[in-house]
Design a protein around this motif. Sequence first.
Motif, mmCIF file in Angstrom:
data_model
loop_
_atom_site.group_PDB
_atom_site.id
_atom_site.type_symbol
_atom_site.label_atom_id
_atom_site.label_comp_id
_atom_site.label_asym_id
_atom_site.label_seq_id
_atom_site.Cartn_x
_atom_site.Cartn_y
_atom_site.Cartn_z
ATOM 1 N N ALA A 232 0.982 -0.978 -0.202
ATOM 2 C CA ALA A 232 0.034 -0.202 -0.414
ATOM 3 C C ALA A 232 0.747 1.264 -0.037
ATOM 4 N N PRO A 233 0.304 2.416 -0.726
ATOM 5 C CA PRO A 233 1.231 3.198 -0.469
ATOM 6 C C PRO A 233 1.125 4.216 1.002
ATOM 7 N N THR A 234 2.787 4.859 1.077
ATOM 8 C CA THR A 234 2.962 5.080 2.515
ATOM 9 C C THR A 234 2.371 6.031 2.729
ATOM 10 N N PRO A 235 2.298 6.040 4.362
ATOM 11 C CA PRO A 235 0.314 7.705 4.726
ATOM 12 C C PRO A 235 2.154 8.703 5.065
ATOM 13 N N GLN A 236 1.134 9.812 4.489
ATOM 14 C CA GLN A 236 2.317 10.747 4.347
ATOM 15 C C GLN A 236 2.063 11.676 6.288
ATOM 16 N N VAL A 237 2.625 11.069 6.323
ATOM 17 C CA VAL A 237 3.439 11.354 8.034
ATOM 18 C C VAL A 237 4.131 12.647 8.199
ATOM 19 N N PHE A 238 5.014 13.180 7.483
ATOM 20 C CA PHE A 238 5.179 14.699 7.210
ATOM 21 C C PHE A 238 4.839 15.348 6.078
ATOM 22 N N LYS A 239 3.582 15.567 5.739
ATOM 23 C CA LYS A 239 2.638 16.121 4.872
ATOM 24 C C LYS A 239 2.323 17.893 5.288
ATOM 25 N N THR A 240 2.351 17.810 6.835
ATOM 26 C CA THR A 240 2.010 19.154 7.075
ATOM 27 C C THR A 240 3.659 19.854 7.251
ATOM 28 N N GLN A 241 4.448 18.846 7.388
ATOM 29 C CA GLN A 241 6.013 19.569 7.285
ATOM 30 C C GLN A 241 6.226 19.800 5.436
ATOM 31 N N THR A 242 5.732 18.734 5.473
ATOM 32 C CA THR A 242 6.637 19.367 3.580
ATOM 33 C C THR A 242 5.700 20.576 2.639
ATOM 34 N N ASP A 243 4.194 20.693 3.351
ATOM 35 C CA ASP A 243 3.590 21.577 2.147
ATOM 36 C C ASP A 243 4.046 22.666 2.847
ATOM 37 N N ALA A 244 4.653 22.911 4.032
ATOM 38 C CA ALA A 244 4.857 23.827 4.471
ATOM 39 C C ALA A 244 6.098 24.317 3.787
ATOM 40 N N LEU A 245 7.002 23.687 3.790
ATOM 41 C CA LEU A 245 8.543 23.648 3.069
ATOM 42 C C LEU A 245 8.511 23.765 1.992
ATOM 43 N N GLU A 246 7.120 23.713 1.085
ATOM 44 C CA GLU A 246 6.945 24.084 0.131
ATOM 45 C C GLU A 246 6.749 25.597 0.057
ATOM 46 N N LYS A 247 6.117 25.943 0.600
ATOM 47 C CA LYS A 247 5.262 27.034 0.328
ATOM 48 C C LYS A 247 6.698 28.608 0.330
ATOM 49 N N ALA A 248 7.308 27.970 1.679
ATOM 50 C CA ALA A 248 8.812 28.708 2.153
ATOM 51 C C ALA A 248 9.246 28.716 1.270
ATOM 52 N N LYS A 249 9.753 27.625 0.368
ATOM 53 C CA LYS A 249 10.806 28.318 -1.119
ATOM 54 C C LYS A 249 9.949 28.789 -2.435
ATOM 55 N N GLY A 250 8.235 28.729 -2.420
ATOM 56 C CA GLY A 250 7.888 29.889 -2.989
ATOM 57 C C GLY A 250 8.050 31.105 -2.364
ATOM 58 N N VAL A 251 7.833 31.449 -0.793
ATOM 59 C CA VAL A 251 8.264 32.588 -0.304
ATOM 60 C C VAL A 251 9.933 32.969 -0.947
ATOM 61 N N GLU A 252 10.522 32.290 -0.343
ATOM 62 C CA GLU A 252 11.502 32.241 -0.925
ATOM 63 C C GLU A 252 11.843 32.872 -2.064
#
Length: 63
Positions: free
Chosen positions: A24-44
Amino acid sequence: MSRLTVFGLIMGVALALAGCKPSAPTPQVFKTQTDALEKAKGVEQQLQQAQDKAKAAEDEQQK
């Protein structure tokens, strides 16, 4: 090793792998952290573009 032994090992491994179900696909345990990281990269990137525009405007004024 003899060819028969190698053939037997290969067939055993093939049969073992044939019995496996896809996992089965692995659960998105760190989804909120990866979303925040992507958002920060966009701001940068936006800040870098604003800095580049300001530097270009400053260089244009000095000419």
